[in-house]
Design a protein around this motif. Structure first.
Motif, short mmCIF file in Angstrom:
data_model
loop_
_atom_site.label_atom_id
_atom_site.label_comp_id
_atom_site.label_asym_id
_atom_site.label_seq_id
_atom_site.Cartn_x
_atom_site.Cartn_y
_atom_site.Cartn_z
N LEU A 129 0.83 -1.22 0.00
CA LEU A 129 0.00 0.00 0.00
C LEU A 129 0.85 1.26 0.00
O LEU A 129 1.87 1.35 0.70
CB LEU A 129 -0.91 0.02 1.23
N ALA A 178 0.65 4.29 1.45
CA ALA A 178 0.03 5.09 2.50
C ALA A 178 1.07 5.30 3.58
O ALA A 178 2.12 4.64 3.61
CB ALA A 178 -1.19 4.36 3.07
N PRO A 221 -7.14 0.42 -2.29
CA PRO A 221 -7.48 1.76 -1.79
C PRO A 221 -8.75 2.29 -2.45
O PRO A 221 -8.94 2.14 -3.66
CB PRO A 221 -6.26 2.61 -2.18
N PHE A 245 -10.41 1.66 2.54
CA PHE A 245 -9.84 0.55 1.78
C PHE A 245 -10.85 -0.60 1.70
O PHE A 245 -11.77 -0.71 2.52
CB PHE A 245 -8.55 0.04 2.43
#
Length: 782
Positions: free
Chosen positions: A526, A528, A564, A570
């Motif tokens: 991910l 993030a 996402p 998510f």
């Protein structure tokens, strides 16, 4: 026309006892004491339960052994040895107990004896119910019949000798007067019908015609005659005589609906050998060969002397004293017919006699013992139990083997041209043959069976041990390889707190550890901030430990992907699709995750389905039908970081499960509701800064509402039809299925991944029965 037909037509059927030879005589009660009769031991089953110690003590009793001629008379009142009865393990039967506390000694059974005459006032018959069939004729008193009846059912009271079934009652028929008046066949027919009407479980016939014909010779002549029936052949054209014979054969056939016919073989060791052929059984004793409808419940008995190793009871040798079993070998047994028996001289007189006449009632007595122990069996089934369990442990038998007989799937028994199936062993006949099984369906012979040796599951995932607890206090029917019914306490299958041989949804530590690693991998890609990723992972992991849908996540087909959706939002898709030759297991979970720095939540919806599995697990037996199971559920988890090192999470799942209806199953679960949940704690940087420890504890999926219908097999009819007791089971009445453990993961500086897991599943009941599993893994990343 053959001579056998001629003398029958002429009515010159002068009858002789089949074997009343043998010398020696004596009288008096011989002293002795009443056989030991201690309180029955505590029981672990509801079928004939043997006691080695009690049987050994009983076998040393003088009255028990006095049947052996070496123990007969007043000169040796304390004789102890391997008697005729010990040879056949009768002492195990007499000391075995049934579920009502009674000993297996023939209580409640009736033995019919057809013979020349009886002294009914003899002390061996004192206190018995004796039915006497006169048929309008006088009743005579003779030694032979008195001795035969004494062996079958003489009292066990410390006086004289005892019978094989000492608590059985008697139905006595004297043929002597009928033979003198030419009404023999008519009298035998009426006597047989009368015994059947009174419920006799066996008819003993220790008699025969004075001109005996070997069975093989009779077969050849009968086949060559062109007669349509044996009654027609043996009557030699006399219509009236043919009708009388057919009536007798029909009476025997009718009797076999409720009882067994036992017939003494000829005492002529050379019967039928005048032309140089091998001796054979007598035609009368082998009657089923000529009247096929009599084959089911008929036993022919020969006579032999046995040499036995008194140390271990092994038969060392046997000397045949009568005609061999020969053509009748498939339904023939051999016993020791040399015995100390009561006579008609007085109420306390005895003598030594020998012959098949005194071997046959030993077998008849054992049929009565089987009838007491197994009242639901057909007579043919009792016959088979004696044949299929007979002793064959001596060289003479093995050297004269003529073949093997198949009685049921997996049950075969050798038979000998000399000794038939061998020496009856009542201990073996009273015991399960070929292991015990739980029978289901309509009939014990045609329905499915599940062997108790296969560790039948009574507890499983989601439903827990509610069925096992319902079983614990009840009696359940099991059957052996012959379909004989034995009764066990339900606790043998599943105890109140235990899992009944199957852990109800236990996890494997290695599987859980791999699943944690798989979820972590799905978050590692991910884009993030690291804090949000950690919080998301913390929220997703707890369901791996307590979700029913993902209980079997793992293996090559497992997957977990995160997508996402926007800022802090998510979507996670996880599941597995396992397909094997004997079943499949499929599960999917769709989750909505939300992350806010150190705080994250997950709302998930899941579906699982198993074919030929019980919620993903293989379970044997009719209590957990594995044809089709499924569940739908909603789950919610939450996690938060307490510090840079510690985070905690919680998960709860609520769902509905169903079990597809399996026709062979004994439990109909239907649909039910379940719940699960637990807590988790994660520690980062435990030792190296690159490692992680997950701790978890909680409740595995447990039914919280639902009823099951349980059909408990509790008995069978004579035709094998199974009787069930219908029981309603509250599925919520299972113990709490708890789980706790940890998963440790570490990546070393050389990119080695170390994984260690420990998991414990147990039931929070009186018997936790914990299941502990450990996993250790090591792999190299390149």
């Amino acid at each position: 026309m053959r001579e056998s037909a001629l003398w029958l037509v002429a009515g010159a059927a002068c009858l002789l006892v089949a074997s009343c030879g043998g010398g020696g005589s004596g009288s008096g009660d011989g002293g002795g004491s009443t056989p030991p009769d201690d309180e029955p031991p505590a029981r672990s089953s509801n079928y004939p339960e043997m006691d080695e110690t009690a049987a050994g003590n009983y076998a040393a009793n003088a009255e028990f052994n006095r049947i052996d001629p070496s123990c007969g008379g007043s000169t040796n009142p304390g004789c102890v040895g391997t008697s005729n009865y010990a040879l056949q393990n009768v002492h195990y039967a007499h000391t075995a107990t049934l579920d009502d506390g009674t000993r297996v000694r023939g209580k409640g059974t009736l033995i019919a004896v057809v013979d020349d005459g009886f002294r009914r006032s003899h002390q061996e018959f004192s206190g018995k119910t004796i039915h006497t069939f006169f048929g309008g004729l006088s009743f005579v008193t003779e030694d032979h019949g008195t001795g035969v009846a004494g062996i079958a059912a003489g009292n066990a009271d410390g006086k004289g000798m005892m019978g094989v079934a000492p608590e059985a009652d008697l139905h006595l028929t004297s043929w002597a007067t009928a033979n003198d008046t030419g009404r023999l066949l008519e009298h035998l027919t009426a006597a047989t019908d009368d015994a059947a009407s009174l419920g006799a479980v066996v008819q003993n016939n220790s008699w025969g015609f004075d001109q005996e014909i070997a069975a093989d010779e009779e077969i050849a002549a009968f086949e060559a005659s062109g007669a349509d029936s044996y009654a027609e052949y043996v009557a030699g054209g006399n219509a009236s005589l043919m009708a009388d014979f057919q009536s007798l054969f029909d009476a025997y056939s009718d009797f076999q609906e409720t009882g067994v016919i036992v017939f003494a073989n000829s005492n002529d060791r050379n019967l039928g050998t005048d032309d140089g052929s091998q001796a054979d059984a007598s035609t009368l004793a082998a009657l089923p060969l000529f009247v096929p409808e009599l084959k089911g419940a008929w036993l022919t008995v020969s006579n032999a002397l046995f040499t036995v190793d008194e140390g271990d009871g092994t038969i060392l040798d046997a000397q045949l004293l009568s005609a061999p079993c020969g053509s009748a070998a498939r339904f023939c047994l051999t016993s020791d017919g040399t015995a100390y028996v009561p006579t008609a001289s007085s109420d306390t007189s005895y003598r030594v006699s020998t012959g098949t006449s005194f071997a046959a009632p030993q077998v008849s007595g054992q049929i009565a013992l089987l009838a007491q122990a197994f009242p639901n069996l057909l007579p043919a089934e009792r016959t088979v139990r004696l044949l299929a369990t007979a002793r064959t442990d001596w060289d003479g038998f093995q050297n004269s083997k003529a073949g093997e007989q198949r009685f049921a799937p997996g049950v075969t028994h050798a038979y000998s041209s000399l000794y038939g199936h061998g020496v009856p062993d009542i201990k073996a006949a009273l015991s399960p043959l070929g292991g015990l099984s739980i029978a289901s369906g309509d009939n014990v012979f045609s329905g499915p069976r599940t062997s108790l040796d296969d560790s039948i599951a009574t507890a499983g995932p989601v439903v827990g041990n509610s069925v096992a607890k319902a079983l614990a206090g009840r009696r359940i029917m099991a059957v052996d390889a012959l379909g004989t019914d034995f009764y066990l306490p339900g606790s043998v299958l599943g105890t109140e707190g235990g899992n009944g041989g199957f852990s109800s949804g236990q996890a494997n530590a290695g599987q859980l550890a791999r699943n944690v690693e798989g979820v972590a991998t799905s978050f590692s890609f991910l884009e993030a901030n690291s804090t949000a990723v950690a919080a998301l992972e913390d929220a997703a992991v707890p369901k791996l430990f307590f979700s029913q849908t993902l209980a079997n996540l793992g293996g090559d087909t497992a997957f977990s992907h995160v997508f996402p959706l926007g800022e802090g939002r998510f979507l996670q898709l996880a599941g597995h699709m396992d397909q094997a030759q004997d079943g499949s297991n499929t599960a999917f979970s769709l989750s909505r995750l939300t992350a806010r720095q150190n705080f994250a939540t997950e709302l998930s919806f899941s579906f699982g389905h198993s074919a030929n599995r019980f919620f993903g697990y293989t379970a044997s037996g009719p209590f957990l039908p594995a044809e089709d199971t499924g569940n739908v559920a909603a789950g919610f988890s939450i996690s938060t970081a307490l510090s840079s090192a510690w985070s905690v999470g919680a998960y709860a799942e609520f769902g509905s499960g169903f079990v597809g209806n399996d026709p062979s199953a004994l439990v109909d679960y239907g649909a039910f509701a379940y719940a699960s949940g637990g807590l988790s704690a994660r520690r980062r940087g435990v030792a190296t800064g690159h490692d992680m420890l997950d701790l978890y504890a909680g409740v595995r999926p447990k039914t919280v509402a639902g009823k099951a219908d349980f059909s408990l097999p509790v008995g069978r009819d004579m035709d094998g039809t199974i009787h069930y007791e219908k029981i309603g089971v509250d599925l919520a009445n299972s113990d709490l299925p708890l789980r706790l453990g940890f998963v440790y993961r570490n990546r070393t500086e050389r990119d080695f991944d170390v994984l260690f897991g420990l998991n414990t599943d147990f039931m929070a009941g009186s018997d936790p029965d914990p299941v502990l599993s450990v996993s250790l893994g090591l792999k190299k990343s390149f």
